[in-house]
Design an enzyme around this catalytic site. Structure first.
Site, mmCIF file in Angstrom:
data_model
loop_
_atom_site.group_PDB
_atom_site.id
_atom_site.type_symbol
_atom_site.label_atom_id
_atom_site.label_comp_id
_atom_site.label_asym_id
_atom_site.label_seq_id
_atom_site.Cartn_x
_atom_site.Cartn_y
_atom_site.Cartn_z
ATOM 1 N N ASP A 272 0.838 -1.198 0.000
ATOM 2 C CA ASP A 272 0.000 0.000 0.000
ATOM 3 C C ASP A 272 0.876 1.252 0.000
ATOM 4 O OD1 ASP A 272 -1.904 1.952 0.292
ATOM 5 O OD2 ASP A 272 -2.425 1.443 2.373
ATOM 6 N N LYS A 279 1.689 7.888 0.513
ATOM 7 C CA LYS A 279 2.101 7.891 1.925
ATOM 8 C C LYS A 279 3.475 8.535 2.050
ATOM 9 C CE LYS A 279 -0.230 3.692 3.527
ATOM 10 N NZ LYS A 279 -1.096 4.363 4.512
ATOM 11 N N ASP A 349 -5.636 6.567 -0.534
ATOM 12 C CA ASP A 349 -5.006 5.764 0.524
ATOM 13 C C ASP A 349 -6.046 5.047 1.390
ATOM 14 O OD1 ASP A 349 -2.972 4.653 1.939
ATOM 15 O OD2 ASP A 349 -2.453 6.462 3.068
ATOM 16 N N ARG A 353 -11.081 -0.296 2.200
ATOM 17 C CA ARG A 353 -12.554 -0.345 2.188
ATOM 18 C C ARG A 353 -13.085 -0.476 0.760
ATOM 19 N NH1 ARG A 353 -12.760 5.401 5.172
ATOM 20 N NH2 ARG A 353 -10.796 4.568 5.928
HETATM 21 N N1 BES Z 1 -3.207 0.264 5.333
HETATM 22 C C1 BES Z 1 -3.554 1.556 5.819
HETATM 23 C C2 BES Z 1 -3.826 1.564 7.315
HETATM 24 C C3 BES Z 1 -2.654 1.339 8.207
HETATM 25 C C4 BES Z 1 -1.986 2.407 8.755
HETATM 26 C C5 BES Z 1 -2.253 0.059 8.556
HETATM 27 C C6 BES Z 1 -0.922 2.213 9.612
HETATM 28 C C7 BES Z 1 -1.196 -0.136 9.400
HETATM 29 C C8 BES Z 1 -0.533 0.929 9.942
HETATM 30 C C9 BES Z 1 -4.809 2.051 5.113
HETATM 31 O O1 BES Z 1 -4.949 1.657 3.803
HETATM 32 C C10 BES Z 1 -4.760 3.533 5.144
HETATM 33 O O2 BES Z 1 -3.897 4.070 4.494
HETATM 34 N N2 BES Z 1 -5.666 4.165 5.889
HETATM 35 C C11 BES Z 1 -5.690 5.576 6.005
HETATM 36 C C12 BES Z 1 -7.145 6.005 5.889
HETATM 37 C C13 BES Z 1 -7.299 7.480 5.752
HETATM 38 C C14 BES Z 1 -6.778 7.928 4.398
HETATM 39 C C15 BES Z 1 -8.747 7.814 5.898
HETATM 40 C C16 BES Z 1 -5.126 5.949 7.371
HETATM 41 O O3 BES Z 1 -5.377 5.249 8.343
HETATM 42 O O4 BES Z 1 -4.386 6.929 7.425
HETATM 43 ZN ZN ZN Z 2 -4.038 -0.089 3.264
HETATM 44 MN MN MN Z 3 -3.988 2.968 2.453
#
Ligand code: BES
Ligand code: ZN
Ligand code: MN
Length: 495
Positions: A272, A279, A349, A353
């Site tokens: 990801d 990121k 990101d 979902r």
């Molecule tokens: N895979 C990430 C979530 C994640 C973050 C897992 C840190 C493990 C450690 C997910 O896809 C993500 O990026 N979520 C975002 C959502 C936001 C953009 C609403 C997040 O948590 O920052």
């Molecule tokens: Zn993710």
């Molecule tokens: Mn993500």
């Protein structure tokens, strides 16, 4: 590692190391008493010196105790007998493994079967011992030029069964080894870096798991198939990557076809980057673990198939890679999900979902008895619960209770958070039916609220494992194997 039962005269045992419990401050277990007697009171004399600290988990290594055939005896403190609960027991087991690992022994004899933990049985003791012994000795070595074969000597662990029923110990051994082997299988996959572990790699692992087991079969949807089914959200994540996405379905048939299946859906983002909503670099490498939900499903399927559970279970891996490229989804793009609902992708990101929502619609055809999705979904859950509890969300109180009870039982715990209607307006979109993000506040809850919109026709729960599934660095870096123990226990409870 091999596990077996042993009985007979402890002092005469030919084990290289015997492990006996002590209860704080100076109370000997039955096995400690037996060794003490054989040695003419030597254990008691040593205990009185106070070197074994009275805290649960402390160990003391003794060499060449008089009249004891085994070269080594480890005394392990379990704390006051009446206070021994599951948390203290597992803490002690983990420390014991550390003590054993530092020795050059091939086998140990563990006299833990008469240990009684609050509200737990002997088979539970043994199952946990095996689970944590395997976790404590696991190393991911597939990528080493030269694997380290010298640091670990332990091959055989025996459980002393005098005074208890060998049958319940055998049950514990069977369940413990099935669980540990499912966890091992899943760890090797989850720890594999993103350049090797792609959606295609996950499909190969699923196929291999099903080969040679008549109760297991696999079917794989390619991107063209998903196109035909209208999975616009899933495909919007796949489109930036050179690696084709896959929706992998594993069927486990343990009973009559007509029995409604329990469905597990794992987020399988093999890497990801965040996509165009890229990121930041510091911890991006950790995103090889964004497929830990899928790994947990693979591990659980392996465990329950090994146990030949008489239920039907369907495991789904929503596998894709989230990449930025000229073909990638732009923030602001609007896509149509398989459910017919449209989504404005405000942040690429928030991709988990997007793959999960189409998978949730897809599995409706199986008329599930229950559905659990498992996903490293939000950073916000790490802030809320840390690495101790998995986040639990559900549209069904009874299902939520069953899941949290299962987690409590095996100490792979989950804590419930609400998905009340009041949170739903956060997902409003001016142009589409909803947005894929709900703003800064309550990020894990709005993510779960988004999923709930696709899970309206069945009993459903969502496990956010972003905090519990892996350690990003340190000596125990890697996938923890969570929540395979919770999921396996939940499925055992369905019999
Ligand atoms: N895979 C990430 C979530 C994640 C973050 C897992 C840190 C493990 C450690 C997910 O896809 C993500 O990026 N979520 C975002 C959502 C936001 C953009 C609403 C997040 O948590 O920052
Ligand atoms: Zn993710
Ligand atoms: Mn993500």
């Amino acid at each position: 590692m091999e596990y077996a039962t042993r009985s007979g005269n402890l002092a005469k045992s030919r084990a290289q190391c015997i492990v006996v419990p002590i209860y704080a401050p100076l109370e000997m277990s039955e096995s400690a008493k037996a060794l003490n007697q054989a040695s003419g009171g030597q254990i008691n004399k040593i205990l009185k010196r106070g070197d074994l600290k009275p805290k649960a988990g402390q160990t003391l290594l003794l060499h060449d105790v008089a009249n004891i055939n085994a070269q080594r005896v480890i005394l392990v403190n379990l704390g006051p007998r009446e206070d021994l609960d599951s948390v203290k027991y597992i803490t002690a087991v983990r420390q014991l493994i550390g003590a054993i690992k530092s020795l050059a022994v091939k086998n140990v004899l563990i006299c833990f079967t008469d240990v009684t933990c609050k509200d737990r049985t002997i088979d539970w003791n043994i199952e946990r011992l095996i689970e944590h012994f395997e976790a404590g000795t696991y190393q991911y070595q597939d990528m080493k030029g030269k694997p380290d074969t010298t640091s670990q000597t332990l091959e055989q662990v025996d459980f002393y069964t005098d005074r208890v029923s060998g049958e319940s110990v055998e049950t514990g051994i069977r369940r413990g080894t099935s669980l540990a082997s499912g966890m091992h299988f899943a760890k090797d996959i989850a720890n594999t870096p993103g350049n090797v572990c792609t959606p295609t790699y996950l499909a190969e692992k699923a196929t291999k798991l099903c080969k040679g087991n008549k109760a297991l079969s696999v079917s794989i949807l390619e991107e063209e198939d998903m196109q035909k089914m209208g999975m616009g959200a899933f495909l919007s994540v796949c489109q930036g990557s050179e690696q084709p996405g896959k929706l992998i379905t594993i069927h486990y048939q343990g009973t009559d076809e007509s029995s409604r299946p329990h469905v597990l859906i794992g987020k399988g983002i093999t890497f990801d980057t965040g996509g165009i909503s890229l990121k930041s670099p510091p911890a991006m490498h950790e995103m090889i673990y964004d497929m830990c939900g899928a790994a947990s499903v693979l591990g659980t399927m392996s465990t329950i198939a090994d146990q030949k559970l008489p239920i039907n279970v369907i495991g789904v891996l929503a596998a894709a890679e989230n990449m930025p490229s000229g073909k990638a989804t732009r923030p602001g793009d609007i896509v149509k999900t398989m459910s017919g609902q449209t989504v404005e992708i405000l942040n690429t990101d928030a991709e988990g979902r997007l793959v999960l929502c189409d998978a949730l619609t897809y599995i409706g055809q199986f008329k599930p008895a229950s559905v659990i999705d498992i996903a490293t979904l939000t950073g916000a859950i790490v802030t809320a619960l840390g690495s101790v509890a998995t986040g639990l969300f559900s549209n069904d109180d009874d299902l939520a209770r069953q899941i949290s009870d299962a987690g409590e039982h095996v100490l792979d715990r989950a804590w419930r958070l609400p998905i009340w209607e009041e949170y739903q307006p956060k997902l409003a979109s001016a142009f589409a039916d909803m947005a894929n993000v709900g703003g800064r506040e309550a990020g894990s809850i709005t993510a779960a609220c988004y999923l709930a919109r696709f899970a309206k026709t069945y009993r459903w729960a969502h496990l956010d494992i972003a905090g519990t599934a892996y350690q990003g660095s340190g000596p125990n870096k890697g996938y923890t194997g969570r929540p395979i123990a919770l999921l396996s226990q939940y499925l055992y409870d369905q019999i």
